[in-house]
Design a protein around this motif. Structure first.
Motif, short mmCIF file in Angstrom:
data_model
loop_
_atom_site.label_atom_id
_atom_site.label_comp_id
_atom_site.label_asym_id
_atom_site.label_seq_id
_atom_site.Cartn_x
_atom_site.Cartn_y
_atom_site.Cartn_z
N ARG A 249 0.96 -1.31 0.04
CA ARG A 249 0.00 0.09 -0.10
C ARG A 249 0.80 1.20 0.00
NH1 ARG A 249 -4.64 -1.60 4.48
NH2 ARG A 249 -5.54 -3.29 3.29
N ALA A 250 0.38 2.33 -0.29
CA ALA A 250 1.14 3.59 -0.53
C ALA A 250 1.75 3.97 0.79
CB ALA A 250 0.10 4.67 -1.05
N GLU A 251 1.36 3.87 1.82
CA GLU A 251 1.97 4.37 3.12
C GLU A 251 3.22 3.49 3.29
OE1 GLU A 251 -1.44 1.71 4.87
OE2 GLU A 251 -1.17 3.01 3.19
N ALA A 252 3.30 2.28 2.64
CA ALA A 252 4.64 1.43 3.08
C ALA A 252 5.66 2.04 2.28
CB ALA A 252 4.41 0.24 2.49
N LEU A 253 5.64 2.95 1.11
CA LEU A 253 6.77 3.24 0.43
C LEU A 253 7.52 4.54 1.08
CD1 LEU A 253 5.46 1.50 -1.70
CD2 LEU A 253 5.81 3.15 -3.31
N THR A 254 8.74 4.53 0.92
CA THR A 254 9.71 5.85 1.20
C THR A 254 9.68 6.74 0.26
OG1 THR A 254 11.62 4.80 0.07
CG2 THR A 254 11.08 4.02 2.58
N ILE A 255 10.07 7.86 0.28
CA ILE A 255 10.17 9.13 -0.72
C ILE A 255 10.94 8.61 -1.74
CG2 ILE A 255 10.97 11.26 -1.08
CD1 ILE A 255 8.82 10.95 1.05
N ALA A 256 12.17 7.82 -1.53
CA ALA A 256 13.01 7.09 -2.67
C ALA A 256 12.04 6.16 -3.60
CB ALA A 256 14.15 6.65 -2.24
N ASP A 257 11.16 5.32 -2.84
CA ASP A 257 10.44 4.29 -3.63
C ASP A 257 9.69 5.17 -4.45
OD1 ASP A 257 11.46 2.15 -2.27
OD2 ASP A 257 10.03 2.24 -0.68
N PHE A 258 8.77 6.31 -3.88
CA PHE A 258 7.89 6.98 -4.73
C PHE A 258 8.62 7.61 -5.85
CE2 PHE A 258 4.82 7.17 -1.18
CZ PHE A 258 3.58 6.79 -1.92
N VAL A 259 9.78 8.11 -5.85
CA VAL A 259 10.53 8.75 -6.84
C VAL A 259 11.05 7.47 -7.97
CG1 VAL A 259 12.56 9.83 -7.30
CG2 VAL A 259 11.26 10.63 -5.70
N ALA A 260 11.48 6.58 -7.31
CA ALA A 260 11.96 5.23 -8.38
C ALA A 260 10.51 4.91 -9.30
CB ALA A 260 12.33 4.14 -7.37
N LEU A 261 9.37 4.69 -8.63
CA LEU A 261 8.26 4.49 -9.31
C LEU A 261 7.53 5.55 -10.12
CD1 LEU A 261 6.16 2.02 -9.33
CD2 LEU A 261 4.98 3.16 -7.29
#
Length: 270
Positions: A249-261
């Motif tokens: 789910r969205a709340e499991a992602l770090t800022i770096a994860d969101f940027v990579a995605l």
């Protein structure tokens, strides 16, 4: 202890403007010490109200801009602070104000404000759009909003505001402020937070517009998996090559994860 005002002091706080005037001198001084304005700073105060914090800011900073929406407060603020040569008052809505007009080439803005709780989130989104011309921002906010700004992945408070604020800024939760520090006293606790824009982004996205769309979509369906949130951006085959586990789910992602995605889906979004 309430602040003493001159005859003809402003009217009572107006609910439609979300006004809660700061009256606790200990808190006022604590905020001023946290901001620590220097003579050559360009300080911008949003919502000066009855001028409780404006006084120490004007005493320290040579250049002080204040932005006040309530027209009835404007004449009184002008009379009280016009003795300061670097004081400028802008009767305007901070949500629509172009803060770039106040910066110069060598001095970034230092923004301070007791933000109305009813517009605090959209105003923060508006202000982080000027991160490249801002040195720091000190805000009085509802404590729940500060929790969201400072939240970590995996917590309930972690959301769209968290990700986008932390993408641009380092967040420091400074101290809490009780309801009795205001007139009228709000029904919620408050807190002071410092947002310091990064000079170099820790995780720069290839296209921040795509990042914003992704974060909005992901937290718009926060109970669903990322795979469901990304269906509007990519077809099932394209989703197979994503750099992040889409069963999360969205709340499991770090800022770096969101940027990579964000970088991975960019070719399919544009």
């Amino acid at each position: 202890m309430k602040q003493n005002f001159t005859p003809g002091a402003p009217h009572k706080a107006r609910k439609r403007f979300g006004q809660n005037f700061l009256i606790d001198h200990n808190i006022i001084n604590q905020i001023a010490r946290s901001v620590h304005p220097r003579p050559d700073d360009i300080v911008v105060e949003i919502g000066p109200g009855q001028g409780a914090l404006t006084e120490p800011l004007a005493a320290s900073a040579t250049t002080l801009h204040v932005i006040e929406l309530d027209r009835d407060l404007v004449p009184w603020l002008k009379v009280r602070f016009e003795k300061h040569p670097g004081f400028s008052l802008h009767q305007a809505d901070a949500l629509k104000f172009d803060f770039a007009e106040l910066a110069d080439d060598n001095r970034p803005l230092r923004i301070v404000g007791n933000l109305p709780y009813n517009i605090s989130t959209p105003l923060i989104f508006h202000l982080i759009g000027y991160a490249d011309i801002v040195q720091d921002m000190h805000f009085m906010l509802q404590k729940e909003v500060v929790k969201r700004l400072a939240a970590e992945p995996g917590t309930k408070a972690y959301g769209r505001l968290t990700v986008m604020a932390q993408y641009y800024c380092n967040i420091d939760w400074l101290f809490d402020v009780p309801p009795g520090s205001f007139d009228p006293a709000p029904k919620v606790d408050s807190a002071i937070v410092r947002l310091t824009p990064y000079k170099t982004l820790p995780h720069p996205a290839r296209n921040v517009g795509v990042l914003e769309k992704l974060v909005t979509a992901a937290f718009g369906q926060r109970r669903k998996t990322l795979r469901n949130a990304l269906k509007t951006f990519c077809d099932p085959l394209q989703l197979e090559s994503m750099p992040v586990d889409l069963s999360k789910r969205a709340e499991a992602l770090t800022i770096a994860d969101f940027v990579a995605l964000s970088d991975a889906i960019e070719p399919y979004v544009l």
